[in-house]
Write a protein that holds these residues in place. Structure first.
Motif, PDB file in Angstrom:
ATOM      1  N   PHE A 118       0.822  -0.971  -0.033  1.00  0.00           N
ATOM      2  CA  PHE A 118       0.201   0.017   0.044  1.00  0.00           C
ATOM      3  C   PHE A 118       0.871   1.305   0.212  1.00  0.00           C
ATOM      4  CE2 PHE A 118      -1.758   3.400   2.908  1.00  0.00           C
ATOM      5  CZ  PHE A 118      -2.924   3.770   1.982  1.00  0.00           C
ATOM      6  N   ASN A 119       1.801   1.212   0.957  1.00  0.00           N
ATOM      7  CA  ASN A 119       2.876   2.536   0.894  1.00  0.00           C
ATOM      8  C   ASN A 119       3.560   2.752  -0.609  1.00  0.00           C
ATOM      9  OD1 ASN A 119       2.177   2.799   3.382  1.00  0.00           O
ATOM     10  ND2 ASN A 119       3.952   1.983   4.425  1.00  0.00           N
ATOM     11  N   ARG A 120       3.826   1.515  -1.089  1.00  0.00           N
ATOM     12  CA  ARG A 120       4.443   1.537  -2.394  1.00  0.00           C
ATOM     13  C   ARG A 120       3.539   2.270  -3.535  1.00  0.00           C
ATOM     14  NH1 ARG A 120       8.898  -0.748  -4.851  1.00  0.00           N
ATOM     15  NH2 ARG A 120       9.163  -2.226  -2.735  1.00  0.00           N
ATOM     16  N   ARG A 121       2.013   1.853  -3.471  1.00  0.00           N
ATOM     17  CA  ARG A 121       1.327   2.578  -4.429  1.00  0.00           C
ATOM     18  C   ARG A 121       1.069   3.947  -4.095  1.00  0.00           C
ATOM     19  NH1 ARG A 121      -1.367  -2.144  -3.096  1.00  0.00           N
ATOM     20  NH2 ARG A 121      -3.072  -0.914  -1.939  1.00  0.00           N
ATOM     21  N   VAL A 122       1.183   4.386  -2.853  1.00  0.00           N
ATOM     22  CA  VAL A 122       0.944   5.649  -2.417  1.00  0.00           C
ATOM     23  C   VAL A 122       2.135   6.524  -2.807  1.00  0.00           C
ATOM     24  CG1 VAL A 122       0.754   7.230  -0.449  1.00  0.00           C
ATOM     25  CG2 VAL A 122      -0.577   5.209  -0.431  1.00  0.00           C
ATOM     26  N   GLY A 123       3.362   5.852  -2.699  1.00  0.00           N
ATOM     27  CA  GLY A 123       4.532   6.770  -3.150  1.00  0.00           C
ATOM     28  C   GLY A 123       4.719   6.767  -4.643  1.00  0.00           C
ATOM     29  N   LEU A 124       3.978   5.894  -5.509  1.00  0.00           N
ATOM     30  CA  LEU A 124       4.287   6.028  -7.063  1.00  0.00           C
ATOM     31  C   LEU A 124       3.002   6.704  -7.405  1.00  0.00           C
ATOM     32  CD1 LEU A 124       5.168   2.328  -7.923  1.00  0.00           C
ATOM     33  CD2 LEU A 124       6.577   4.451  -7.821  1.00  0.00           C
ATOM     34  N   GLY A 125       1.811   7.202  -6.716  1.00  0.00           N
ATOM     35  CA  GLY A 125       0.985   8.036  -6.984  1.00  0.00           C
ATOM     36  C   GLY A 125       0.010   6.897  -7.513  1.00  0.00           C
ATOM     37  N   GLU A 126      -0.331   5.710  -7.336  1.00  0.00           N
ATOM     38  CA  GLU A 126      -1.160   4.831  -8.016  1.00  0.00           C
ATOM     39  C   GLU A 126      -2.455   4.751  -7.100  1.00  0.00           C
ATOM     40  OE1 GLU A 126       0.943   1.144  -8.624  1.00  0.00           O
ATOM     41  OE2 GLU A 126       1.950   1.796 -10.161  1.00  0.00           O
ATOM     42  N   GLU A 127      -2.331   5.569  -5.728  1.00  0.00           N
ATOM     43  CA  GLU A 127      -3.395   5.278  -4.781  1.00  0.00           C
ATOM     44  C   GLU A 127      -4.277   6.441  -5.014  1.00  0.00           C
ATOM     45  OE1 GLU A 127      -5.824   2.711  -2.126  1.00  0.00           O
ATOM     46  OE2 GLU A 127      -4.023   2.373  -3.428  1.00  0.00           O
ATOM     47  N   LEU A 128      -5.472   6.483  -5.133  1.00  0.00           N
ATOM     48  CA  LEU A 128      -6.126   7.596  -5.197  1.00  0.00           C
ATOM     49  C   LEU A 128      -6.513   8.293  -3.621  1.00  0.00           C
ATOM     50  CD1 LEU A 128      -9.281   6.737  -7.439  1.00  0.00           C
ATOM     51  CD2 LEU A 128      -7.211   8.090  -8.194  1.00  0.00           C
ATOM     52  N   SER A 129      -6.289   9.858  -3.502  1.00  0.00           N
ATOM     53  CA  SER A 129      -6.299  10.431  -2.415  1.00  0.00           C
ATOM     54  C   SER A 129      -7.573  10.139  -1.811  1.00  0.00           C
ATOM     55  CB  SER A 129      -6.135  11.824  -2.598  1.00  0.00           C
ATOM     56  OG  SER A 129      -4.917  12.275  -3.408  1.00  0.00           O
ATOM     57  N   SER A 130      -8.627   9.878  -2.360  1.00  0.00           N
ATOM     58  CA  SER A 130     -10.058   9.581  -1.827  1.00  0.00           C
ATOM     59  C   SER A 130     -10.044   8.507  -1.166  1.00  0.00           C
ATOM     60  CB  SER A 130     -11.145   9.723  -2.973  1.00  0.00           C
ATOM     61  OG  SER A 130     -10.795   8.935  -4.222  1.00  0.00           O
ATOM     62  N   THR A 131      -9.280   7.304  -1.594  1.00  0.00           N
ATOM     63  CA  THR A 131      -9.257   6.115  -0.765  1.00  0.00           C
ATOM     64  C   THR A 131      -8.244   5.618  -0.068  1.00  0.00           C
ATOM     65  OG1 THR A 131      -7.697   4.919  -2.961  1.00  0.00           O
ATOM     66  CG2 THR A 131     -10.260   5.293  -3.451  1.00  0.00           C
ATOM     67  N   ILE A 132      -7.211   6.865   0.041  1.00  0.00           N
ATOM     68  CA  ILE A 132      -6.409   6.431   1.390  1.00  0.00           C
ATOM     69  C   ILE A 132      -6.688   6.301   2.697  1.00  0.00           C
ATOM     70  CG2 ILE A 132      -4.177   7.542   2.605  1.00  0.00           C
ATOM     71  CD1 ILE A 132      -3.336   8.573  -0.327  1.00  0.00           C
ATOM     72  N   GLY A 133      -7.860   7.166   2.817  1.00  0.00           N
ATOM     73  CA  GLY A 133      -8.428   6.985   4.388  1.00  0.00           C
ATOM     74  C   GLY A 133      -9.170   5.853   4.790  1.00  0.00           C
ATOM     75  N   GLY A 134      -9.931   5.439   3.585  1.00  0.00           N
ATOM     76  CA  GLY A 134     -10.897   4.059   3.844  1.00  0.00           C
ATOM     77  C   GLY A 134      -9.703   2.979   3.981  1.00  0.00           C
ATOM     78  N   SER A 135      -8.509   2.862   2.962  1.00  0.00           N
ATOM     79  CA  SER A 135      -7.644   2.035   3.217  1.00  0.00           C
ATOM     80  C   SER A 135      -6.933   1.766   4.571  1.00  0.00           C
ATOM     81  CB  SER A 135      -6.453   1.792   2.257  1.00  0.00           C
ATOM     82  OG  SER A 135      -7.067   1.967   0.706  1.00  0.00           O
ATOM     83  N   ILE A 136      -6.527   2.830   5.115  1.00  0.00           N
ATOM     84  CA  ILE A 136      -6.016   3.004   6.299  1.00  0.00           C
ATOM     85  C   ILE A 136      -6.839   2.409   7.480  1.00  0.00           C
ATOM     86  CG2 ILE A 136      -4.921   4.455   8.244  1.00  0.00           C
ATOM     87  CD1 ILE A 136      -3.862   6.175   5.985  1.00  0.00           C
ATOM     88  N   ARG A 137      -8.166   2.772   7.467  1.00  0.00           N
ATOM     89  CA  ARG A 137      -9.064   2.343   8.469  1.00  0.00           C
ATOM     90  C   ARG A 137      -9.251   0.690   8.436  1.00  0.00           C
ATOM     91  NH1 ARG A 137     -11.428   7.379   7.052  1.00  0.00           N
ATOM     92  NH2 ARG A 137     -12.602   6.319   5.465  1.00  0.00           N
TER      93      ARG A 137
END
Length: 741
Positions: free
Chosen positions: A389-408
């Motif tokens: 998940f961190n790798r996808r966030v770092g590469l910009g492949e995770e939408l900002s709107s879905t980051i909070g839901g994934s963390i929860r």
């Protein structure tokens, strides 16, 4: 004037007459021989000088050599006791190189017990043992020397390295090392795949598999620093035996192979360990260890499961969230988790469930009991998912709107894992001191808090492993501050566990590398977070807490080659923060000296950002070199060079124009570098500008891919940033199921 000449032969004395006939003996006629005095008188030599083959002055009580070297002289013992038992002199220096220096072709001075070269490089020094040969006349007549003690103490004749071979494992040494294995190594998660009663009984009966015996004794002697034993030769014999039977898959060879791989990792031979790990994975699949075998006995089924789970844990040394290097993908595992240790030793079965809860048919029927090892494996799976998940966030492949839901979702999964622990397995100082498996208990709770740190460190603005600045801007400030304090809270919890273990834990137990990784990361976070307003620890207190983590790594991993970089990086970080404390600087938040960017190899240079290795991966220390350029020859023909230039020109045109004729922001023309504004726009969403006061992420910096070690921007968890992602080319690549890491 002539002198009397000495006769050439002695005078012949007539033989005595035969007295058997009753004749009386009479005077013997003949000349009387004249004795000629011998000018060379025999000098007394003590036993020590005789054995050492040096000149002895024969001084009474103690000769000059023994007096000078501090040896026990046979003259003094004979005057006191009347009889002397030979005690061989202590050998101060070997006449041949040790095995590590010989293999590395470095100079060895032969000091005992360890040469200066091995001591300087923090490696185990082992001298080859020569064949034991009994030399005539090496003992004093009538002394009654015990042959067995002479064989154990005598250094033997000095021979060349080619003729030196390690001694065979005797039964007593083997049995002692087997018991030490189950006392010290078996409590660790990666070594708990051997059934103790069965292995010890076969060892006593001398029916144990020879390859497995060599591997167990080698890894035990290495981990416990038994430098007097030739464990390096034992592991070579075990590895050669496995490779000779490479076409015949065997459960015993696979057990031995896993131990050989761990030996190679701990001794710093990472390329060999990486290649042998692939062989172990193929062997496990050939034996179908990833499936259950209900027809087998309970002990056999549990031993098969534990062997495969040990192979599953081996991925953390190399892949660290990178799917293409995984040996055991989770979707191919159809096994239950390991049961409790007491059930395994007693040969009883217990229902434990699968790696991912609720994924197997029929597992919801009946109670499920998760022990420490089962929870640890599920936690390992969650940590790998967080890393992807961190790798996808770092590469910009995770939408900002879905980051909070994934963390929860990750938070809920971690809460469920913590709730599944039995009351004796919940963390407290009393449970730590009374737990039978302290190493497993400690590593489980450190890993649990480290998983939270990996999840929340995305919100640490200025940290080297934080999310890119555009992603942080999209997160609500209240949520970002909450992530920062949660991350520091769990890092403080790891430091508290380290302190409790140092004060109340068993100092003789062994730990695995993951404990050093957790201690290292928590120390970094605590020192970095000390500058955040409202943090619980000031900078001087944070430095003292980081020194506790450094003390743990130094104490429990003094000779481990896999943890040496962690210790050096942490020492450098503590020194950097100490300088800041002394100068009382108040500059902006940033990590002063992130973990060092280890020199990249040729293979790492040409990998894209999706393939970059983590700093915790041992592959970064394996000097693999891609020699593909040698296939086509040393030079290129004129036609090939022209075609290559045309292709390069076309690629530059496509990148400059974009897929549909539009200009891609952040694309650099040859000879120029993209501006900071264009790089920031590459991370921002449409219509959203990046504020100027937000710190630019390291992912946005420029990189010259033509030079291997020049200006590489290194992220300790994501590896080296690739040129395609920094220049915005990642937006051109469609995402698919194979791109998930």
């Amino acid at each position: 004037m002539t002198e009397a000449l000495r006769p050439l032969r002695p005078f012949q004395v007539p033989s005595q007459p035969d007295l058997s006939q009753g004749s009386q003996p009479g005077p013997v006629p003949g000349p009387i021989p004249v004795s000629v005095p011998d000018t060379l008188q025999k000098r007394a030599i003590c036993s020590q000088c005789r054995i050492r083959k040096v000149r002895c002055d024969g001084r009474p009580n103690t000769c000059q050599n023994c007096d000078r070297l501090g040896f026990e002289c046979s003259f003094s013992s004979l005057s006191k006791l009347g009889q002397y038992v030979v005690k061989l002199p202590e050998r101060r220096r070997r006449m041949q190189a040790c095995i590590p220096c010989h293999s590395k072709k470095t100079r060895c001075l032969g000091e005992l017990p360890s040469c200066s070269s091995c001591v300087r490089r923090n490696r185990v020094c082992i001298y080859p043992s020569a064949p034991r040969t009994k030399r005539p006349g090496s003992t004093v007549e009538g002394a009654g020397v015990d042959d067995r003690s002479t064989r154990e103490v005598s250094p033997g004749p000095e021979v060349g390295m080619g003729a030196a071979e390690g001694p065979a494992l005797d039964h007593e040494t083997t049995l002692g090392l087997m018991e030490d294995y189950f006392r010290h190594l078996y409590p660790l998660p990666s070594f708990a795949f051997l059934h103790k009663p069965t292995v010890l009984q076969r060892c006593r009966d001398q029916t144990i598999n020879e390859t497995l015996k060599l591997a167990i004794c080698a890894i035990t002697a290495l981990q416990l620093q038994r430098t007097s034993l030739c464990h390096d030769l034992w592991v070579q014999q075990a590895e050669q035996s496995i490779l000779q039977q490479i076409g015949r898959a065997s459960i015993f060879n696979l057990q031995a192979l896993l131990l050989v791989i761990r030996y190679r990792i701990e001794s710093g031979e990472f390329p060999t360990a990486f290649m042998l790990a692939a062989l172990a994975a193929r062997t496990a699949l050939a034996l179908r260890l990833n499936y259950e075998r209900p027809e087998l006995s309970d002990v056999a089924q549990e031993a098969r499961r534990r062997l495969f789970w040990a192979l599953y844990l081996l991925d953390d040394f190399f892949c660290v969230g990178l799917r293409e290097f995984e040996l055991c993908p989770e979707e191919t595992i159809h096994l239950q988790l390991p049961c409790h240790e007491d059930y395994f030793e007693a040969g009883r079965s217990l229902r434990t469930g699968l790696l991912r809860p609720g994924t197997g048919p029929g597992l919801s029927d009946g109670p499920i009991f998760l022990g420490l090892r089962g929870v640890f494996l599920r936690l390992t799976s969650v940590r790998r998912a967080v890393m992807r998940f961190n790798r996808r966030v770092g590469l910009g492949e995770e939408l900002s709107s879905t980051i909070g839901g994934s963390i929860r979702r990750f938070e809920e999964e971690l809460r469920s894992l913590n709730a599944s622990l039995e009351p004796p397995d919940q963390y407290s100082v009393s449970n730590l001191t009374t737990c039978r498996w302290q190493a497993q208990f400690l590593m489980l709770h450190m890993s649990l808090h480290q998983c939270h740190c990996d999840l929340y460190r995305l919100g640490l603005d200025g940290y080297s492993e934080a999310a890119p600045s555009p992603v942080l801007v999209a997160i609500h400030p209240r949520d970002r501050i909450a992530m920062q304090f949660k991350c520091l809270e769990h890092a403080e919890s790891i430091i508290r566990i380290v302190s409790d273990f140092s004060n109340h834990g068993d100092g003789d137990c062994l730990l695995e590398r993951d404990a050093a990784v957790c201690a290292f990361e928590s120390a970094r976070l605590v020192m970095f977070g000390s500058r955040i307003p409202g943090s619980t620890s000031s900078l001087d207190v944070a430095i003292n807490k980081a020194k506790l983590s450094l003390s743990l790594i130094t104490r429990f991993f003094p000779y481990s080659a896999s943890t040496q970089p962690l210790r050096k990086d942490l020492e450098r970080l503590i020194a950097s923060y100490s300088v800041r404390l002394a100068l009382q600087t108040q500059e902006s938040f940033s990590e002063p000296d992130p973990p060092s960017a280890r020199s990249s190899t040729k293979v790492s240079q040409y990998a894209s950002a999706r393939q970059r290795l983590s700093v915790q991966s041992l592959l970064l220390q394996s000097d693999f070199v891609d020699d593909s350029n040698e296939i086509a020859g040393p030079t290129q023909g004129p036609v090939t060079q022209t075609l290559a230039n045309n292709v390069q020109t076309d690629v530059q045109t496509i990148h400059a124009s974009g897929p549909r004729g539009g200009t891609v922001v952040g694309v650099a023309t040859p000879g120029t570098a993209p501006s900071a504004a264009s790089r920031n726009q590459g991370w921002s969403t449409a219509g959203q500008a990046n504020p100027g006061n937000i710190q630019v992420s390291p992912f946005g910096l420029s990189l010259d891919a033509g030079q291997e070690d020049a200006g590489l921007i290194f992220n300790p968890w994501m590896g080296f940033a690739g040129t395609d992602d920094m220049y915005g080319a990642s937006a051109l690549r469609p995402s698919g199921p194979d791109d998930e890491f």
